[in-house]
Design an enzyme around this catalytic site. Structure first.
Site: not given
Ligand SMILES: *Cc1c(COP(=O)(O)O)cnc(C)c1O
Length: 365
Positions: A103, A173, A197
């Site tokens: 990511w 993030d 999530k």
């Molecule tokens: C799932 C995820 C993303 C991407 O998210 P989207 O909503 O699909 O763009 C980005 N960073 C992390 C750490 C993730 O787990």
């Protein structure tokens, strides 16, 4: 009604039962509005109350400092990968990136379209650790220092935020560990995550942005990715993810009613401890490649029999027969990945551990 499985999926992921039940009860007609939330204007008083309450709960449950704005956006975590350099470059031409997995790697690649990206340490592939913060090659005039607090695919988590220079805000993030543990906002400029999530449905992204970083967007920045437009318009510059915001409000109520983030963190530590003890106590039958100090409380990747794909397939098949789904590892790393987000209970984690022990006994040579 068909029976529900135990969902260890990485995202979209399990939502707490209490939230699903409340959403189901309120689905056809919301309160006294006479319509469903799906049919409701984003400018109605009912929705305005929902989004205000979502922000209030977010601030309370996460102890968000006053100097941060709460923005409800769209475009996913991935949209923020572009939004960040477009909004907070502030005339600086370079940003620092800590790449610890898929990511943060993607975030850096997207940012390269808008700013020079410097990596603060050489490639960590296959991503099983985080270098000591003291060894990072950080620039004091970088626009920001970017890191991914929890690498969902590789199971690498920051247990404390990295160090940074005084005038270089951290950008985190937290898509896959949002409200799974207390968060220290010190030195941060942006903290963001998709909600699919730990916080609800897909289609909503929460960006917590320090006030002084709002209003610097480049003139090419699309309005829907502009922190200034979103902030000025209370996150309803255009039609937001109405249903997503509603579900996140319910998840935040659930967090509050189950004892808050500290309580969740205690349970999450217990769940991950059970998983890693089972893996480490198996004498190599199960193996997790991630350094013990940087293992994730949310995503536990592991291999079986040193990466024996037929054993792994048998494990997954048996898990499905026992009502457990979502355990297949990400296609880029293979093996098994158990995502044990906030909504996954200790008992559900124990059911998985029981199956691991049973499988080991039956298959150990
Ligand atoms: C799932 C995820 C993303 C991407 O998210 P989207 O909503 O699909 O763009 C980005 N960073 C992390 C750490 C993730 O787990």
């Amino acid at each position: 009604m068909a029976s529900k499985k135990i969902n260890f999926g990485a995202g979209p992921a399990k939502i707490p039962e209490a939230v699903m039940e409340k959403a189901a009860r309120e689905f056809l007609v919301y309160g006294n509005s006479g319509v469903s939330i799906l049919e409701m204007s984003h400018r109605s008083s009912d929705f305005t109350a929902i989004i205000k309450e979502a922000e209030k709960l977010m601030r309370e449950e996460m102890s968000i400092p006053n100097e941060f704005e709460v923005l409800f956006m769209q475009g996913g975590g991935t949209g923020q990968f572009a939004a960040i350099p477009m909004n907070i470059a502030r005339g600086r031409d370079t940003a620092d990136y800590a790449v610890t997995g898929t990511w943060s790697d993607k975030a850096g690649k997207e940012a390269e379209k808008y700013i020079n990206v410097r990596k603060v340490f050489p490639s960590m592939k296959p991503y099983t650790t985080i270098p000591d913060y003291g060894s990072w090659d950080r620039k004091s005039d970088a626009a920001y220092l970017y890191y991914c607090a929890n690498e969902t695919v590789h199971g690498v988590e920051f247990h404390t935020p990295p160090e940074t220079h005084a005038d270089v805000p951290l950008v985190a993030d937290i898509s896959s560990n949002f409200l799974s543990r207390p968060f220290d906002f010190a030195n941060h400029g942006i903290v963001f995550g998709g909600t699919q999530k730990n916080l609800g449905a897909a289609g909503l992204t929460v960006a917590l942005v320090r006030k002084d970083l709002i209003g610097h967007e480049s003139r090419h920045c699309p309005s829907i990715l502009s922190y200034k437009e979103m902030h000025t318009n209370n996150s309803v510059y255009n039609t937001p993810s109405v249903y997503g915001i509603y579900i996140t409000k319910l998840v935040l109520e659930w967090i509050r009613d189950t004892g808050g983030v500290n309580k969740l963190f205690t349970t999450n530590q217990e769940k991950s401890r059970l998983m890693y003890e089972t893996i480490d106590g198996s004498d190599g039958f199960f193996s997790c490649p991630v350094d013990a100090a940087h293992r994730s409380h949310m995503n536990v990747p592991f291999r079986i029999g040193g990466g024996d794909e037929s054993l792994e397939a048998a494990f997954l098949k048996g898990a499905t027969e026992r009502g457990m789904v979502g355990l297949k590892g990400h296609r880029s790393v293979g093996g098994i990945r158990a995502s044990i987000y906030n909504a996954v209970t200790l008992d559900e984690t124990k059911a998985l551990v029981d199956w691991m022990n049973e499988f080991e006994t039956a298959n150990r040579k």
